[in-house]
Enzyme design. Structure first.
Site, PDB file in Angstrom:
ATOM      1  N   THR A 181       0.847  -1.178   0.000  1.00  0.00           N
ATOM      2  CA  THR A 181       0.000   0.000   0.000  1.00  0.00           C
ATOM      3  C   THR A 181       0.889   1.235   0.000  1.00  0.00           C
ATOM      4  OG1 THR A 181      -1.697   1.188   1.220  1.00  0.00           O
ATOM      5  CG2 THR A 181      -0.214  -0.142   2.529  1.00  0.00           C
ATOM      6  N   GLU A 327      -5.106  -2.591   4.161  1.00  0.00           N
ATOM      7  CA  GLU A 327      -4.765  -3.165   5.470  1.00  0.00           C
ATOM      8  C   GLU A 327      -5.898  -4.015   6.039  1.00  0.00           C
ATOM      9  OE1 GLU A 327      -4.243  -0.137   4.463  1.00  0.00           O
ATOM     10  OE2 GLU A 327      -2.369   0.706   5.215  1.00  0.00           O
ATOM     11  N   LYS A 436      -6.347  10.576  -4.189  1.00  0.00           N
ATOM     12  CA  LYS A 436      -6.791   9.300  -4.746  1.00  0.00           C
ATOM     13  C   LYS A 436      -7.413   9.529  -6.121  1.00  0.00           C
ATOM     14  CE  LYS A 436      -7.995   4.867  -3.225  1.00  0.00           C
ATOM     15  NZ  LYS A 436      -8.681   3.981  -2.303  1.00  0.00           N
ATOM     16  N   TRP A 441      -3.537   5.626  -5.428  1.00  0.00           N
ATOM     17  CA  TRP A 441      -2.971   6.690  -4.590  1.00  0.00           C
ATOM     18  C   TRP A 441      -1.840   7.455  -5.261  1.00  0.00           C
ATOM     19  CZ3 TRP A 441      -5.829   8.106  -0.872  1.00  0.00           C
ATOM     20  CH2 TRP A 441      -6.525   7.206  -0.074  1.00  0.00           C
TER      21      TRP A 441
END
Ligand code: ADP
Length: 536
Positions: A181, A327, A436, A441
């Site tokens: 991420t 996550e 975003k 991202w």
């Protein structure tokens, strides 16, 4: 109880999902659209059987327990086979996002220490941009035939030449999958999912008030298989016996609508950008596609505008908003209209459905304000959302990002929310300095640091501005050094050396100096007021 092992100790493993697909749902379809637009048809049974062969082949290449197997693939049946082969053999599937910059991909594969990589032939060029960053022991390439470029192994050859593996017994806490991420600053962080997390997540995805997945369904994940387990759809399909339609790289509105109609898809999921484009296509030609089988459109990854809910309702299609994070494997909340609101006014219903939703079963939520106090669930107080539950990561690979986890076991999401008395969250702001765009991202801080490394730039601040197509786009506010000059195209060229093109700001605004707070941080609120949505 036999030998001290109670049935409570029965491990929850991905193997049981894959075996179930193989044993009970072998004929359910798996349809892939190849990069050349041809359609490939197979079944859950065939994918599960080939997964056993693939696992043996990987084992014979030296892949052992806990080793990382990287994938650089689209949504295609071979990717599903890797989902079905790698965790059950005891290794870890590590999905890579081909849209990241080469430098970032190079960092990620080295950080994860991937031993092999499986690449689709259409992505070999992307692969060549980062292959030198890490010494892969083997490169496996998915081609139409059994050929492979020199120094690489052909996927089909490996599968065809291998005996099916008998799956080993695994501990449910063992790692099954891994995904990186992007962080606000610094490097991407690896999130590792255990077998137990994947199984429980799949069960909850399939529940009636989540996506309601059954053996009568056909799922089309528009969300990539390289992003957070494709929101759990592939494993939920294996668990429930749902068919899968894998759309490959072409995600333009007409291509997706054609597949939804031709394959009688019942449930699909993706980010708002894709559904916005699809809505425009449907509005333009409302009778072109027969979407009568479609009953669920799950949208998440970014806020769903009310106009999208209304737009799809006009076509008789119900959008379900979900909120999640890498996550969280990734599902956290879902926004099903409660029975109590079934007879409310359209306005009240849209107000509710525009929210991010209620925590799904087994997921706990709370939010804390700047003083660290829990906020009341009164839909007024603001706080940072924290979550915990059986599929929330407990930390990042190599112990990074410890700040994101509280000492009492909660994960800090960086999303600023209000929570109403029903426990339904509404995301109001973002504590993390990220943009975003189209579901992916972009780090504002990284862009700022790179801009400030340009010899003409004294200060640079990047903010998100809303964009009809992409949700958000980065806008750079720049103060040049005394006497220096630079045009937007110079700065763009400078950034393109380190960022993917879609990450580079479209707009640059030049100012004499960037306003700062007392502690010397850029006053982004003021910049948003001047240049962003707040100023419009
Ligand atoms: P994903 O894109 O799969 O949701 P990421 O980890 O890339 O996972 O992004 C998670 C973040 O995306 C959340 O913390 C939140 O800021 C944003 N997000 C996800 N879903 C929504 C949603 N429904 N509405 C608003 N923001 C969302």
């Amino acid at each position: 109880m036999i030998n001290g092992l109670s049935t409570d100790d029965y491990p929850l493993t991905v193997t049981s999902l894959v075996e179930r697909a193989e044993r009970f749902h072998p004929h359910r379809p798996v349809v892939s659209r190849r990069p050349d637009a041809s359609i490939h048809r197979t079944t859950l049974g065939e994918c599960s059987r080939r997964a056993r062969q693939l696992a043996s082949a990987l084992r014979s290449l030296g892949i052992g327990d806990g080793d990382r197997v990287a994938t650089l693939l689209w949504n295609q049946s071979e990717h599903l086979e890797l989902y079905f082969a790698v965790p059950p053999m005891g290794a870890v599937i590590h999905t890579l996002n081909p849209r990241l910059h080469a430098e970032e991909l190079g960092f990620i594969v080295a950080d994860a220490d991937d031993r092999v990589i499986v690449v689709d032939e259409s992505l070999l060029e992307v692969f060549s941009t980062f292959r030198d960053a890490h010494a892969f022991e083997h490169v496996i390439v998915v081609t139409h035939d059994r050929s492979a470029p020199e120094g690489m192994l052909a996927y089909e050859n490996l599968v065809a030449g291998a005996q099916p593996m008998t799956w080993p017994v695994l501990d449910e806490r063992r790692a099954a999958a891994m995904c990186y991420t992007s962080g606000t600053t610094g490097r991407p962080k690896g999130v590792v999912y255990s077998h137990r997390a994947v199984v429980l997540h799949s069960l909850v995805i399939a529940l009636p008030d989540t996506l309601a997945v059954s053996a009568r369904d056909v799922l089309l994940p528009v969300v990539p298989l390289f992003h957070a387990n494709a929101w759990g759809l592939p494993y939920a399909a294996a668990l429930a016996g749902a068919g899968l339609v894998l759309p490959g790289p072409r995600l333009d509105a007409v291509s997706v609508l054609d597949l939804l109609a031709d394959e009688r898809v019942t449930v699909t999921a993706g980010v708002p950008t894709v559904w916005m484009a699809m809505l425009n296509a449907l509005d333009a030609e409302p009778h072109r596609w027969d979407l009568s089988a479609l009953r669920g459109l799950a949208v998440g990854g970014a806020a769903v505008p009310r106009s999208m809910l209304e737009g799809y309702d006009r076509h008789g299609l119900t959008v379900l908003q979900m909120w999640g994070m890498t996550e969280l494997a990734p599902l956290g909340t879902a926004c099903r209209l409660p029975q109590a609101l079934e007879h409310s006014t359209a306005d009240e219903q849209y107000d509710f459905r525009s929210r991010q939703g209620v925590a799904v079963p087994l997921m706990e939520i709370r939010a804390r304000n700047d003083d660290g106090a829990l906020i009341p669930w009164d839909d007024t107080a603001l706080g940072e959302l924290e979550v915990r539950g059986p599929w929330v990561a407990a930390g990042y690979h190599r112990g990074r990002g410890a700040d994101n986890f509280t000492s009492d076991g909660w994960f800090r999401t960086g999303d600023i929310v209000r929570i109403d008395e029903r426990g339904c969250i509404r995301i109001c702001d973002r504590a993390k300095d990220l943009v975003k765009s189209g579901g992916e991202w972009i780090s504002s801080v990284d862009l700022e640091n790179h801009l400030m490394a340009h010899p003409s730039v004294a200060q640079a601040a990047v903010i998100a501005v809303s964009d009809e197509r992409w949700g958000e786009r980065p806008l750079a506010v720049v103060a040049l050094r005394d006497g220096a000059t630079a045009e937007p195209q110079d700065l763009r060229r400078h950034l393109e050396r380190d960022f993917a093109r879609w990450q580079v700001p479209d707009r640059f605004e030049f100012v004499p100096a960037i306003p700062c707070t007392a502690t010397g941080k850029f006053k982004k609120t003021q910049l948003r007021e001047t240049f962003g949505d707040a100023g419009r």
